[in-house]
Design a protein around this motif. Structure first.
Motif, PDB file in Angstrom:
ATOM      1  N   UNK A 168      38.558  39.848 -46.640  1.00  0.00           N
ATOM      2  CA  UNK A 168      39.087  38.623 -47.242  1.00  0.00           C
ATOM      3  C   UNK A 168      38.021  37.840 -48.002  1.00  0.00           C
ATOM      4  N   UNK A 169      36.789  37.873 -47.506  1.00  0.00           N
ATOM      5  CA  UNK A 169      35.717  37.072 -48.088  1.00  0.00           C
ATOM      6  C   UNK A 169      34.579  37.944 -48.607  1.00  0.00           C
TER       7      UNK A 169
ATOM      8  N   UNK B 269      30.924  31.763 -47.839  1.00  0.00           N
ATOM      9  CA  UNK B 269      32.300  31.559 -47.391  1.00  0.00           C
ATOM     10  C   UNK B 269      32.605  32.437 -46.175  1.00  0.00           C
ATOM     11  N   UNK B 270      32.099  33.677 -46.188  1.00  0.00           N
ATOM     12  CA  UNK B 270      32.280  34.571 -45.038  1.00  0.00           C
ATOM     13  C   UNK B 270      31.633  33.982 -43.798  1.00  0.00           C
ATOM     14  N   UNK B 271      30.428  33.487 -43.931  1.00  0.00           N
ATOM     15  CA  UNK B 271      29.714  32.915 -42.791  1.00  0.00           C
ATOM     16  C   UNK B 271      30.452  31.695 -42.258  1.00  0.00           C
ATOM     17  N   UNK B 272      30.958  30.869 -43.159  1.00  0.00           N
ATOM     18  CA  UNK B 272      31.710  29.688 -42.748  1.00  0.00           C
ATOM     19  C   UNK B 272      32.990  30.081 -42.008  1.00  0.00           C
ATOM     20  N   UNK B 273      33.692  31.088 -42.513  1.00  0.00           N
ATOM     21  CA  UNK B 273      34.918  31.554 -41.855  1.00  0.00           C
ATOM     22  C   UNK B 273      34.613  32.083 -40.462  1.00  0.00           C
ATOM     23  N   UNK B 274      33.524  32.817 -40.320  1.00  0.00           N
ATOM     24  CA  UNK B 274      33.144  33.353 -39.017  1.00  0.00           C
ATOM     25  C   UNK B 274      32.810  32.222 -38.054  1.00  0.00           C
ATOM     26  N   UNK B 275      32.060  31.207 -38.517  1.00  0.00           N
ATOM     27  CA  UNK B 275      31.733  30.061 -37.657  1.00  0.00           C
ATOM     28  C   UNK B 275      33.000  29.323 -37.235  1.00  0.00           C
ATOM     29  N   UNK B 276      33.923  29.120 -38.175  1.00  0.00           N
ATOM     30  CA  UNK B 276      35.172  28.432 -37.846  1.00  0.00           C
ATOM     31  C   UNK B 276      35.960  29.204 -36.792  1.00  0.00           C
TER      32      UNK B 276
ATOM     33  N   UNK C 202      37.878  44.079 -30.541  1.00  0.00           N
ATOM     34  CA  UNK C 202      38.394  42.874 -31.147  1.00  0.00           C
ATOM     35  C   UNK C 202      37.400  42.327 -32.178  1.00  0.00           C
ATOM     36  N   UNK C 203      36.148  42.305 -31.801  1.00  0.00           N
ATOM     37  CA  UNK C 203      35.127  41.770 -32.711  1.00  0.00           C
ATOM     38  C   UNK C 203      35.069  42.577 -34.001  1.00  0.00           C
ATOM     39  N   UNK C 204      35.215  43.879 -33.887  1.00  0.00           N
ATOM     40  CA  UNK C 204      35.174  44.736 -35.079  1.00  0.00           C
ATOM     41  C   UNK C 204      36.333  44.411 -36.012  1.00  0.00           C
ATOM     42  N   UNK C 205      37.503  44.220 -35.453  1.00  0.00           N
ATOM     43  CA  UNK C 205      38.682  43.899 -36.261  1.00  0.00           C
ATOM     44  C   UNK C 205      38.470  42.573 -36.993  1.00  0.00           C
ATOM     45  N   UNK C 206      37.932  41.589 -36.283  1.00  0.00           N
ATOM     46  CA  UNK C 206      37.688  40.280 -36.893  1.00  0.00           C
ATOM     47  C   UNK C 206      36.656  40.412 -38.013  1.00  0.00           C
ATOM     48  N   UNK C 207      35.566  41.131 -37.755  1.00  0.00           N
ATOM     49  CA  UNK C 207      34.541  41.307 -38.788  1.00  0.00           C
ATOM     50  C   UNK C 207      35.112  42.004 -40.015  1.00  0.00           C
ATOM     51  N   UNK C 208      35.908  43.052 -39.799  1.00  0.00           N
ATOM     52  CA  UNK C 208      36.496  43.768 -40.925  1.00  0.00           C
ATOM     53  C   UNK C 208      37.456  42.882 -41.709  1.00  0.00           C
TER      54      UNK C 208
END
Length: 57
Positions: A12-13, A19-26, A1-7
């Protein structure tokens, strides 16, 4: 699951690290919901094959 989210975040970012870091934190800040027990894999597979089989020539 984590891999899919990271990819997904990477795709997207890709051009904006902040922006990528912010999306991951959100995403990680979202509470996990209890969707109940995991469905039986054999039943899920039969349903997926049933949905896909008519579309395969």
């Amino acid at each position: 699951m984590a891999t899919v989210v990271r990819e997904a975040i990477d795709q997207h970012f890709a051009s904006d690290v902040a922006l990528r870091a912010s999306a991951a934190r959100d995403f990680l800040a979202e509470p996990l919901t209890d969707a109940g027990p995991e469905p039986d894999w054999a039943e899920s597979k039969r349903a997926l094959v049933g949905d896909i089989a008519p579309q395969v020539p």
